[in-house]
Design an enzyme around this catalytic site. Structure first.
Site, PDB file in Angstrom:
ATOM      1  N   HIS A  86      98.062  88.002  63.397  1.00 30.13           N
ATOM      2  CA  HIS A  86      99.040  88.211  64.469  1.00 30.13           C
ATOM      3  C   HIS A  86     100.341  88.703  63.858  1.00 30.13           C
ATOM      4  O   HIS A  86     100.817  88.175  62.853  1.00 30.13           O
ATOM      5  CB  HIS A  86      99.317  86.914  65.240  1.00 30.13           C
ATOM      6  CG  HIS A  86     100.358  87.098  66.301  1.00 30.13           C
ATOM      7  ND1 HIS A  86     100.083  87.638  67.528  1.00 30.13           N
ATOM      8  CD2 HIS A  86     101.696  86.857  66.293  1.00 30.13           C
ATOM      9  CE1 HIS A  86     101.192  87.711  68.245  1.00 30.13           C
ATOM     10  NE2 HIS A  86     102.180  87.242  67.510  1.00 30.13           N
ATOM     11  N   ASP A 165     100.694  79.152  78.977  1.00 26.38           N
ATOM     12  CA  ASP A 165     101.603  80.018  78.208  1.00 26.38           C
ATOM     13  C   ASP A 165     101.944  81.275  78.985  1.00 26.38           C
ATOM     14  O   ASP A 165     103.100  81.704  79.005  1.00 26.38           O
ATOM     15  CB  ASP A 165     100.976  80.394  76.865  1.00 26.38           C
ATOM     16  CG  ASP A 165     101.837  81.420  76.129  1.00 26.38           C
ATOM     17  OD1 ASP A 165     102.966  81.065  75.752  1.00 26.38           O
ATOM     18  OD2 ASP A 165     101.404  82.574  75.989  1.00 26.38           O
ATOM     19  N   ARG A 172     110.216  82.491  81.018  1.00 23.27           N
ATOM     20  CA  ARG A 172     111.181  82.650  79.929  1.00 23.27           C
ATOM     21  C   ARG A 172     111.771  84.047  79.929  1.00 23.27           C
ATOM     22  O   ARG A 172     112.959  84.238  79.651  1.00 23.27           O
ATOM     23  CB  ARG A 172     110.503  82.386  78.578  1.00 23.27           C
ATOM     24  CG  ARG A 172     110.164  80.923  78.322  1.00 23.27           C
ATOM     25  CD  ARG A 172     109.278  80.764  77.099  1.00 23.27           C
ATOM     26  NE  ARG A 172     109.886  81.357  75.930  1.00 23.27           N
ATOM     27  CZ  ARG A 172     109.194  81.890  74.921  1.00 23.27           C
ATOM     28  NH1 ARG A 172     107.871  81.917  74.958  1.00 23.27           N
ATOM     29  NH2 ARG A 172     109.814  82.397  73.884  1.00 23.27           N
ATOM     30  N   SER A 187     104.196  79.580  71.842  1.00 23.20           N
ATOM     31  CA  SER A 187     103.602  80.628  72.668  1.00 23.20           C
ATOM     32  C   SER A 187     102.572  81.417  71.864  1.00 23.20           C
ATOM     33  O   SER A 187     101.434  81.623  72.313  1.00 23.20           O
ATOM     34  CB  SER A 187     104.694  81.562  73.196  1.00 23.20           C
ATOM     35  OG  SER A 187     104.134  82.646  73.905  1.00 23.20           O
ATOM     36  N   LYS A 191      97.904  80.656  71.974  1.00 24.63           N
ATOM     37  CA  LYS A 191      96.886  81.681  72.230  1.00 24.63           C
ATOM     38  C   LYS A 191      95.953  81.832  71.031  1.00 24.63           C
ATOM     39  O   LYS A 191      94.736  81.990  71.202  1.00 24.63           O
ATOM     40  CB  LYS A 191      97.555  83.021  72.552  1.00 24.63           C
ATOM     41  CG  LYS A 191      98.331  83.023  73.868  1.00 24.63           C
ATOM     42  CD  LYS A 191      98.787  84.410  74.269  1.00 24.63           C
ATOM     43  CE  LYS A 191      99.926  84.926  73.413  1.00 24.63           C
ATOM     44  NZ  LYS A 191     101.237  84.333  73.748  1.00 24.63           N
TER      45      LYS A 191
END
Length: 429
Positions: A86, A165, A172, A187, A191
């Site tokens: 990620h 989320d 947000r 967050s 995931k």
């Protein structure tokens, strides 16, 4: 049946700087998904978290509660090591495109759930959707079948993956509560943990084109995410990498796909190759892929290109089809002879966005051919009048505002000057 907690009391707890209990966190996340906790109450709690922070146990529980709000995928039946990566996002960050097929070519299955761009940072799905026919949405069974057959998949998360989320992030985004390390870390990690991969490599960007502008903040975010992964039983490592300058020589959807294909063919910009190989090596090590070939050799020989073609075809795309090309281009010229010592990532990202490569709202379309092509990177010798950048757009009326974004974005200094920091700054984990 009466609710065990009251939302106002939970808000007051954090507002007054006290710890939220595990039970309070579980209830408020579940209650928000069920509609028992209202948007305005969750907004108030999120602002209290931004201002008061969370300790490690609170962040871990908040993440756990978001994972528990939906399904958790399981890829153990694949019978081969699995790893994911990620990135916190940046300008020209097309690394996922060559990385997923490269890791797969080295024997590691890669279930890469990716997102779309918002503002000046590009989204992996937007890039891939510039390929004719390619589709982002797959069912879990389709993902599993593609991982067995091809070894890599890049697709959108299913709606049942960490739904808390998704709902909280949307809130947000409109309440000024994005900038919080506990909320950003939870967050991202909710995931990734729900995705079910046992090994995760994080690419945490720092610099003008990154979410985190300062190294200390990037280090804090990376450390928090590594801790969250470790606490959840996911082997996790983070590389902190430079995003003061765009990655590669392109920023824009189809432009970045073309550059990723160059890398897969054994060429491409050195910084994209360097980071792709470094992240692949980390993925192989974390996944325990003993005896795997060196990713640098696999990439240089073009073996990952075969996986790329199969991956694109498996999702309906045509890897041989021409990519979209912009109808208009405009060159930005070097002002003097010398060394290019600075090319600001944020400015290039905003220019690409204004050309049509990004979106201001989630529902906005993107222009697949729009973007910025760079002809030199910091450290390169340039001559006055030489094209430094080429702007690509379908509508030439977009060029003036893109040029405004680039005012003061680059600097040419006398020969002998050097750009500042390395691409890979630090490793955590």
């Amino acid at each position: 049946m009466a609710e065990p907690f009251d939302a106002v009391e939970v808000i007051r707890t954090k507002r007054d700087g006290r710890r939220l209990s595990a039970e309070q966190i579980d209830w408020v996340i579940d209650g928000y998904v069920r509609g028992v906790v209202a948007d305005e109450q969750m907004s108030a709690l999120l602002m209290a978290i931004v201002l008061r922070g969370m300790d490690r146990d609170e962040v871990a529980r908040w993440t756990h509660a978001m994972v528990a709000s939906g399904d958790r995928l399981d890829f153990r039946s694949l019978g081969r090591p699995t790893a994911d990566k990620h990135s916190t996002g940046g300008v020209g960050d097309k690394i996922t495109l060559p990385l997923a097929p490269l890791a797969a070519a080295c024997g590691v299955a890669v279930p890469q759930l990716s997102g779309r761009g918002l503002g000046y940072t590009g989204g992996t799905l937007d890039k891939l959707e510039s390929i004719p026919g390619w589709r982002a949405r797959l069912s879990y069974d389709e993902m599993l079948a593609q991982l067995r057959d091809v070894g890599a998949v890049i697709c959108a998360p299913t709606d049942t993956l960490a739904p808390a989320d998704r709902k909280i992030y949307a809130l947000r985004d409109v309440t000024g509560t994005v900038e919080s390390i506990p909320l950003v870390a939870s967050s991202i990690m909710s995931k990734k943990i729900a995705e079910g991969t046992p090994a995760l490599v994080l690419d945490v960007k720092v610099g003008s084109g990154a979410f985190m502008r300062q190294l200390d903040d990037a280090r804090a975010l990376a450390t928090t995410m590594v801790e969250l992964g470790t606490d959840a039983g996911v082997r996790t490592v983070a590389l902190i990498t430079d995003m003061s300058t765009p990655l590669g020589l392109t920023a824009g959807n189809a432009l970045e796909v073309a550059e990723a294909v160059e890398v897969l063919q054994g060429g491409g910009p050195p910084d994209v190759v360097e980071l792709t190989v470094a992240l692949a090596r980390e993925m192989l090590e974390l996944a325990g892929a003993a005896g795997a070939p060196d990713p640098a050799d696999v990439l240089a020989r073009g073996h990952a290109m075969d996986v790329w073609r199969r991956m694109i075809r498996a999702q309906g795309g045509d890897p041989e089809a021409p990519l979209p090309r912009a109808r208009e281009t405009h060159d930005v010229l070097a002002p003097a002879d010398g060394v290019l010592v600075r090319l600001d990532a944020f400015a290039v990202g905003v220019a690409a966005w204004r050309l049509g490569a990004g979106r201001a709202r989630k529902e906005d379309p993107v222009a697949p051919a729009a973007g910025v092509q760079m002809h030199a990177k910091p450290g390169a010798l340039v001559r006055a009048g030489q094209p430094l950048l080429t702007l690509h757009a379908d509508d030439p009326a977009r060029f003036p505002r893109a040029m405004e974004a680039l005012e003061g974005a680059f600097e040419v200094a006398p020969v002998g000057s050097r750009p500042a920091r390395p691409l890979i700054i630090e490793r955590i984990g």
